[in-house]
Design a protein around this motif. Sequence first.
Motif, PDB file in Angstrom:
ATOM      1  N   ASP A  71       0.838  -1.207   0.000  1.00 57.21           N
ATOM      2  CA  ASP A  71       0.000   0.000   0.000  1.00 57.21           C
ATOM      3  C   ASP A  71       0.869   1.253   0.000  1.00 57.21           C
ATOM      4  OD1 ASP A  71      -2.328  -1.499   0.084  1.00 57.21           O
ATOM      5  OD2 ASP A  71      -2.501  -1.395   2.261  1.00 57.21           O
ATOM      6  N   LEU A 112      -5.051  -0.502  -6.943  1.00 58.76           N
ATOM      7  CA  LEU A 112      -5.811   0.525  -6.234  1.00 58.76           C
ATOM      8  C   LEU A 112      -7.306   0.277  -6.345  1.00 58.76           C
ATOM      9  CD1 LEU A 112      -3.651   3.581  -7.298  1.00 58.76           C
ATOM     10  CD2 LEU A 112      -3.701   2.467  -5.073  1.00 58.76           C
ATOM     11  N   ALA A 115      -8.140  -2.393  -3.818  1.00 58.59           N
ATOM     12  CA  ALA A 115      -8.107  -1.870  -2.447  1.00 58.59           C
ATOM     13  C   ALA A 115      -9.369  -1.085  -2.120  1.00 58.59           C
ATOM     14  CB  ALA A 115      -6.872  -0.987  -2.257  1.00 58.59           C
ATOM     15  N   ILE A 116      -9.878  -0.356  -3.100  1.00 57.26           N
ATOM     16  CA  ILE A 116     -11.090   0.436  -2.886  1.00 57.26           C
ATOM     17  C   ILE A 116     -12.323  -0.454  -2.835  1.00 57.26           C
ATOM     18  CG2 ILE A 116     -12.589   2.193  -3.896  1.00 57.26           C
ATOM     19  CD1 ILE A 116      -9.996   3.363  -5.157  1.00 57.26           C
ATOM     20  N   GLU A 119     -13.022  -2.384   0.278  1.00 60.42           N
ATOM     21  CA  GLU A 119     -13.368  -1.531   1.428  1.00 60.42           C
ATOM     22  C   GLU A 119     -12.514  -1.855   2.652  1.00 60.42           C
ATOM     23  OE1 GLU A 119     -17.542  -1.451   2.174  1.00 60.42           O
ATOM     24  OE2 GLU A 119     -18.051  -0.759   0.175  1.00 60.42           O
ATOM     25  N   GLY A 123      -7.797   0.745   1.629  1.00 67.42           N
ATOM     26  CA  GLY A 123      -8.572   1.405   0.595  1.00 67.42           C
ATOM     27  C   GLY A 123      -9.130   2.734   1.069  1.00 67.42           C
ATOM     28  N   THR A 169     -12.556   1.880 -10.985  1.00 68.69           N
ATOM     29  CA  THR A 169     -13.269   0.696 -10.512  1.00 68.69           C
ATOM     30  C   THR A 169     -14.315   0.197 -11.506  1.00 68.69           C
ATOM     31  OG1 THR A 169     -14.802   2.132  -9.295  1.00 68.69           O
ATOM     32  CG2 THR A 169     -12.903   1.291  -8.098  1.00 68.69           C
TER      33      THR A 169
END
Length: 246
Positions: A71, A112, A115-116, A119, A123, A169
Amino acid sequence: MFSMLNMRTARPSPPEDLTARALIRDAAIVHFARDGFRKTSLRAIATTAGVSASLVVHHFGSKERLRAECDEFVIGNMLATAHDKASPAGLQAVIQSYLANPAEYEVDVAYLSRAISEETAAGQNFVDTIVDETEAIIRAGIADGSMNPSSDPRAEAVLITMTSLAMMTMTSHLARALGFEGRGLGQETMRRLALPSVELYTHGLYTDETVLNITRNALAVTPEPASVPGAEPMPAREYSRREDTR
């Protein structure tokens, strides 16, 4: 658009960084991006990195600590390039780099995005970091005159960030809608989006202030909440400078 162009490749690392620890980290970034954190095993990461599972444990101790370093590495690269693109010359270099070799950025985008969508705390931290960085860029731009004043720089930063993150996303939907199904954020997709996105930020959408005035009037007759976290509205006389330039 801007947030996505703020990223450098997470893999491969520079030659001088190809230590065992870096090889493990780079392999982990690929696996976490492709398979997700929960489904990825330390053994799979070790195999990809060409090391033993025990060496992974030796360097990082646990999958959680390895994820934390991944990260930090990906977000650190992104923030470094965000500062580079704050100038016109820096922005042009980043855009040219992406258009010349978009595949170089695919791992970061996928990492990324994962990671988003999962949740995780990482993220959430990433989103918060991007919003803070975007707000800082906006405030600096307002201060030096390169950006128009905003009634709420924080809210503007959130809108820009969320638009960019939605593109990250929803890459398959984005590419399909533009006629590039299956190509994701490839060269064709990004070339198609480059000018319209900057035109929108530069010129705006409406030709007059009709919708702006309707919104302002609606807000004026609507009771205001007791407090709005993080909001620092610009004084009316200062904000009017933006209207005078239209």
